[in-house]
Motif scaffolding. Structure first.
Motif, short mmCIF file in Angstrom:
data_model
loop_
_atom_site.label_atom_id
_atom_site.label_comp_id
_atom_site.label_asym_id
_atom_site.label_seq_id
_atom_site.Cartn_x
_atom_site.Cartn_y
_atom_site.Cartn_z
N UNK A 32 -2.72 18.13 26.04
CA UNK A 32 -3.26 17.26 27.03
C UNK A 32 -2.84 15.67 27.09
N UNK A 33 -2.53 15.26 25.62
CA UNK A 33 -1.95 13.85 25.39
C UNK A 33 -0.93 13.87 26.14
N UNK A 34 -0.01 14.81 27.00
CA UNK A 34 0.97 14.76 27.45
C UNK A 34 0.90 14.46 28.83
N UNK A 35 -0.44 14.87 29.34
CA UNK A 35 -0.94 14.87 30.85
C UNK A 35 -1.62 13.47 31.12
N UNK A 36 -1.48 13.27 32.38
CA UNK A 36 -2.46 12.20 32.90
C UNK A 36 -3.92 12.56 32.84
N UNK A 37 -4.76 11.61 32.55
CA UNK A 37 -6.31 12.06 32.36
C UNK A 37 -6.69 12.91 33.24
N UNK A 38 -6.57 12.57 34.46
CA UNK A 38 -7.15 13.61 35.56
C UNK A 38 -6.53 15.03 35.53
N UNK A 39 -5.57 15.20 35.11
CA UNK A 39 -4.57 16.45 35.00
C UNK A 39 -4.76 17.13 33.96
N UNK A 40 -5.66 16.82 33.03
CA UNK A 40 -5.76 17.34 31.49
C UNK A 40 -6.48 18.58 31.87
N UNK A 41 -6.45 19.60 30.97
CA UNK A 41 -7.06 21.07 31.17
C UNK A 41 -7.77 21.38 29.80
N UNK A 42 -8.90 21.73 30.19
CA UNK A 42 -9.94 22.15 29.29
C UNK A 42 -9.50 23.42 28.66
N UNK A 43 -9.89 23.27 27.12
CA UNK A 43 -9.44 24.36 26.41
C UNK A 43 -10.56 25.42 25.73
N UNK A 44 -11.56 25.44 26.76
CA UNK A 44 -12.70 26.51 26.33
C UNK A 44 -13.59 26.28 25.05
N UNK A 45 -13.62 27.05 24.17
CA UNK A 45 -14.33 26.90 23.10
C UNK A 45 -13.56 26.42 21.92
N UNK A 46 -12.30 26.08 22.42
CA UNK A 46 -11.40 25.81 20.98
C UNK A 46 -10.98 26.98 20.35
#
Length: 551
Positions: A474-488
């Motif tokens: 997610x650090x490689x993506x723009x804030x609005x494009x970041x992907x939720x990772x579920x429960x980790x």
């Protein structure tokens, strides 16, 4: 005990200072062109001042400054400029200045190995009626040329004669030089050094060191003499190396091409086994000597260069031999592993064939299973032995090892499930439960469970090896494009696609086959995520491949 601890602490402190100084020296060599440009700028400025000089006196003073810039930088230019200085001094009738310049000329000649020319110049000088300071420079030049002849000449009576002449002129110089001048203090320090009175020599050096600016060319000269004092002492080798490195660092930063400290330091490091650094230093010293433009320096450096090169070649050959041995061992182990894998594959084929003859081949199946367990035990033992060998392999090998282990466990679990399923089908056939068998095999729930279990195993394995993958991705993506990772603990489809890319599986068709999607779907996922990259889509997947790599 306290004394031993204090000595050990002092040694560690000196080593730390030396390591820091070596790093500074490496950095200075890397940026040596910048220091050369600074000196060239000063020379160009002086040349312009010489060109606009209105009087011979002004021109002389500026030419003399130009000589001081050239004397340790470019020998042929220095000799040309000092020749012009002699002509100017004679033109406006300054005999003291003319003799002083000729002494400088003789000194430059002896520095560069032109001993006969130096003696000819000094032999043509009449010192009667000259100021004491000029006479002192005359004696200094004589002491220097005979000292060089003594040091670089052949051993024997001639060498003893040169030593006697050098000492005689050094004594005469001490008698006329200003006792507060650096020339006097330097000559006095050399005298104490030659007499093995290191304590007095270091005391004089302390005084000289307090009078020069740290990092200047004069500081480099004083630091080099301090190195010789410590070297003469014989019990402060690390301290001697420190001051030698200080001298070399100042020489590089001042774009000095007539160096002695750096190639001497390279020689010491070579003898200590620091071949890579000594090779870099002697190479730079050789290039500097070529720029200075005298065969004498090249002749002096050549034996050191040959010695370092010989040691370097020996070390390279030894390293190459070790690499060849290691490669051979790895190849042997790879062939052995391939043989084991082929053997396992053949046994599995036999096992699949045996499943077609369930009732008649039950005894053979048991034997094959026993053989397979033996092979698995052999593989486990081989894997345990290989772990000690491949512990130093790179991150990619670690990832592959992890997945190979999980693959083997999944295969074993799959074999057990197939066997359970075989027994269940056999029982249903035996009991003529054809309707139940048809209903059981018609449903796709089993495949869905297998796929979900595959995903779960993949997610667990991948996040075990790359626990920070979601955050780093997610650090490689723009804030609005970041992907939720579920429960980790689990990955979604998007993260799973790029997890496979991180493992080196980049072909969309292969990813689609592994994840049970269409190729077009995989392509759309990749394109949509790359469009949200912070640094643009061009290098996004290469940066994903670097996630988790050691820095």
């Amino acid at each position: 005990m306290f004394i031993l601890v204090a000595v050990a602490c002092k040694v560690n402190a000196v080593n730390d200072r030396l390591d820091s100084l070596y790093r500074c020296l490496d950095e200075a060599i890397l940026h040596s062109e910048e220091y050369v440009n600074v000196r060239e700028h000063r020379i160009d400025s002086l040349c312009r001042l010489v060109a606009v000089a209105r009087t011979d006196s002004d021109r002389y003073e500026r030419e003399l400054l130009l000589f001081m810039e050239y004397k340790s930088y470019r020998n042929d230019s220095a000799m040309s400029v000092i020749g012009r200085c002699i002509g100017l001094a004679e033109r406006f009738g300054k005999r003291d200045e003319s003799v002083r310049c000729r002494c400088m000329q003789a000194f430059q000649c002896s520095t560069t190995g032109m001993y006969a020319e130096s003696l000819d110049i000094l032999g043509s000088i009449d010192i009667s009626g000259l100021q004491p300071a000029v006479v002192g420079e005359y004696y200094q030049a004589y002491a220097h040329v005979y000292g060089e002849l003594m040091y670089y000449g052949l051993p024997g009576r001639q060498q003893d004669s040169y030593r006697a002449e050098s000492e005689r002129y050094a004594k005469l110089a001490l008698g006329v030089l200003d006792k507060n001048s650096d020339e006097y203090q330097q000559r006095l320090e050399m005298k104490y050094n030659a007499e093995d009175d290191v304590e007095q020599a270091l005391a004089i050096n302390d005084l000289r060191l307090s009078r020069v600016t740290k990092g200047s060319h004069e500081y480099a000269i004083v630091a080099f003499y301090r190195y010789m004092d410590y070297k003469r002492a014989g019990h402060s080798i690390d301290e001697a190396k420190y001051w030698l490195a200080e001298a070399a660092l100042s020489d590089v930063r001042n774009a000095v091409m007539d160096q002695a400290a750096l190639w001497e330091l390279a020689n010491m490091l070579s003898q200590e086994g620091q071949l890579a650094r000594s090779y870099d230093y002697i190479g730079f010293a050789w290039e500097s000597a070529v720029k200075f433009g005298t065969r004498m320096r090249n002749w002096q450096i050549s034996p050191v260069l040959q010695s370092i090169d010989k040691n370097y070649q020996k070390e390279t050959e030894r390293t190459n031999m070790m690499l060849r041995v290691l490669i051979a061992l790895v190849c042997v182990m790879a062939v052995s592993l391939l043989g084991l894998l082929v053997y396992v594959a053949r046994q599995r084929n036999k096992l699949v064939a045996a499943h077609g003859e369930l009732s008649r081949k039950s005894v053979q199946l048991s034997e094959v299973n026993d053989e397979l367990r033996q092979v698995n035990m052999s593989l486990d033992e081989a894997n345990r032995q290989m772990k000690n060998t491949v512990r130093q392999l790179n991150e990619q090998t670690r990832v592959k090892d992890e997945y190979i282990g999980r693959f083997m466990r999944l295969c074993s679990r799959y074999i057990d499930r197939n066997d359970d399923f075989r027994k269940r089908v056999n029982k249903m056939l035996k009991n003529r439960e054809y309707e139940s068998l048809w209903l059981m095999t018609r449903s796709g729930e089993m495949k869905e469970r297998e796929v979900e279990e595959l995903y779960g195993n993949f997610d667990e394995a991948f996040l075990h090896m790359f626990p920070n993958f979601i955050d780093d991705f997610n650090a490689l993506l723009k804030p609005e494009e970041r992907i939720a990772g579920g429960d980790g603990k689990h990955l979604n489809t998007t993260l799973r696609i790029f997890a496979l890319i991180r493992l080196g599986i980049c072909d969309s068709s292969t990813i689609a086959e592994l994840l049970h999607y269409s190729v077009n779907t995989i392509y759309n996922y990749r394109a949509r995520v790359k469009n949200g990259a912070i640094d643009g889509r061009g290098n996004f997947e290469n940066r994903v491949k670097d996630i988790g790599m050691p820095r």
